[in-house]
Enzyme design. Sequence first.
Site, short mmCIF file in Angstrom:
data_model
loop_
_atom_site.label_atom_id
_atom_site.label_comp_id
_atom_site.label_asym_id
_atom_site.label_seq_id
_atom_site.Cartn_x
_atom_site.Cartn_y
_atom_site.Cartn_z
N ASN A 1 -22.02 -5.67 9.26
CA ASN A 1 -20.80 -4.88 9.31
C ASN A 1 -21.21 -3.44 9.01
OD1 ASN A 1 -18.33 -3.67 9.00
ND2 ASN A 1 -17.84 -4.68 7.05
N TRP A 2 -21.25 -2.63 10.07
CA TRP A 2 -21.71 -1.25 9.89
C TRP A 2 -20.67 -0.38 9.19
CZ3 TRP A 2 -24.54 0.39 15.10
CH2 TRP A 2 -25.78 -0.24 15.14
N LYS A 3 -19.42 -0.84 9.14
CA LYS A 3 -18.33 -0.03 8.56
C LYS A 3 -18.26 1.31 9.28
CE LYS A 3 -19.12 -2.42 4.25
NZ LYS A 3 -18.77 -2.54 2.86
N HIS B 1 -10.95 -7.66 6.42
CA HIS B 1 -11.97 -7.23 5.45
C HIS B 1 -11.26 -6.64 4.23
CE1 HIS B 1 -15.26 -4.95 3.64
NE2 HIS B 1 -16.07 -5.77 4.30
N GLU C 1 -11.74 -4.09 2.56
CA GLU C 1 -11.47 -2.64 2.64
C GLU C 1 -10.22 -2.37 3.48
OE1 GLU C 1 -15.38 -1.55 3.99
OE2 GLU C 1 -16.19 -2.12 2.02
N GLU D 1 -15.98 -13.24 0.75
CA GLU D 1 -16.52 -11.99 0.20
C GLU D 1 -15.79 -11.66 -1.11
OE1 GLU D 1 -18.54 -9.59 3.50
OE2 GLU D 1 -16.49 -8.88 3.34
N GLY E 1 -20.64 -4.01 -1.75
CA GLY E 1 -21.16 -2.65 -1.90
C GLY E 1 -21.47 -2.27 -3.34
N SER F 1 -23.15 -7.74 -1.13
CA SER F 1 -24.49 -7.33 -1.59
C SER F 1 -25.58 -8.35 -1.27
CB SER F 1 -24.46 -7.02 -3.09
OG SER F 1 -23.55 -5.96 -3.36
N GLY G 1 -23.20 -5.91 4.77
CA GLY G 1 -22.79 -4.51 4.90
C GLY G 1 -23.99 -3.59 4.86
N GLY G 2 -24.28 -3.04 3.67
CA GLY G 2 -25.34 -2.04 3.51
C GLY G 2 -26.67 -2.41 4.15
#
Length: 249
Positions: free
Chosen positions: A10-12, A95, A97, A165, A171, A211, A232-233
């Site tokens: 997930n590049w966000k 998600h 966010e 999640e 994150g 994470s 993510g990251g």
Amino acid sequence: MGRRPFIAGNWKMNMTAASGAKLIGELKPLVKDANCDVALCVPAILIPEMVKAAAGSNIKIGAENVHWAPSGAYTGEISAEMLKEYGVEYVIIGHSERRQYFGETDESVNMRLHAALKAGLTPIVCVGEMLAEREAGKTDKVLDRQLTVGLGGVDDITKVVIAYEPVWAIGTGKTATDEQAQETIAHIRKKIGELFCPMCAQKVIIQYGGSMNAGNCKGLMAQPDIDGGLIGGASLKLDFATIVNYDKE
Ligand code: PEP
């Protein structure tokens, strides 16, 4: 149970057309022998370029959100058919966010989910508790509500991917322990069995997200109910390939 593992990034709101295409170009040879399905969910504007960059490889492209209506007066939104037209195969829905910053609810998650399924996209539906909810012993109750409302009315639950999640792990560098993730995902599978059927629940792909990285992926992926990861990251760098190859030396 014959569930094929599935690792998705997930590049966000990160990457450009140039940096994204470069990363995909570098990832292609590194993930080509993966024993799992591989996808990168990217910002909508990057989709056409990233589909081109991934062409001919085992990296599929996904979107990060989808609107529920087929078309209409929804300024700034994108429909499932529009995504499909550009070669998108997966879409993240709900998600944390989106829930936290854009007011998405279990009800809107459900509407988006039906639109995605109707268009033939594979939805990745995110569920997870906040830290205060876990500390108050409400994790199962929160997940049960998210699953009951979010997945309502689905005919074939095996076409839906679930991403567990925990919000406190996204994150933050704080991963759920292997045991916490396994225990909660086993609960999710049991609930899906109650809502749909126990046999179908055994076929549903359930990812862990929060994470997850090159160092902790092996332990998480060794858990019997964890079928993959939503990353993510670590999906913004070559570490993503290490995660995809979690089962190799
Ligand atoms: C995510 O955004 O879905 C996620 C799990 O992020 P991170 O891996 O950075 O915690």
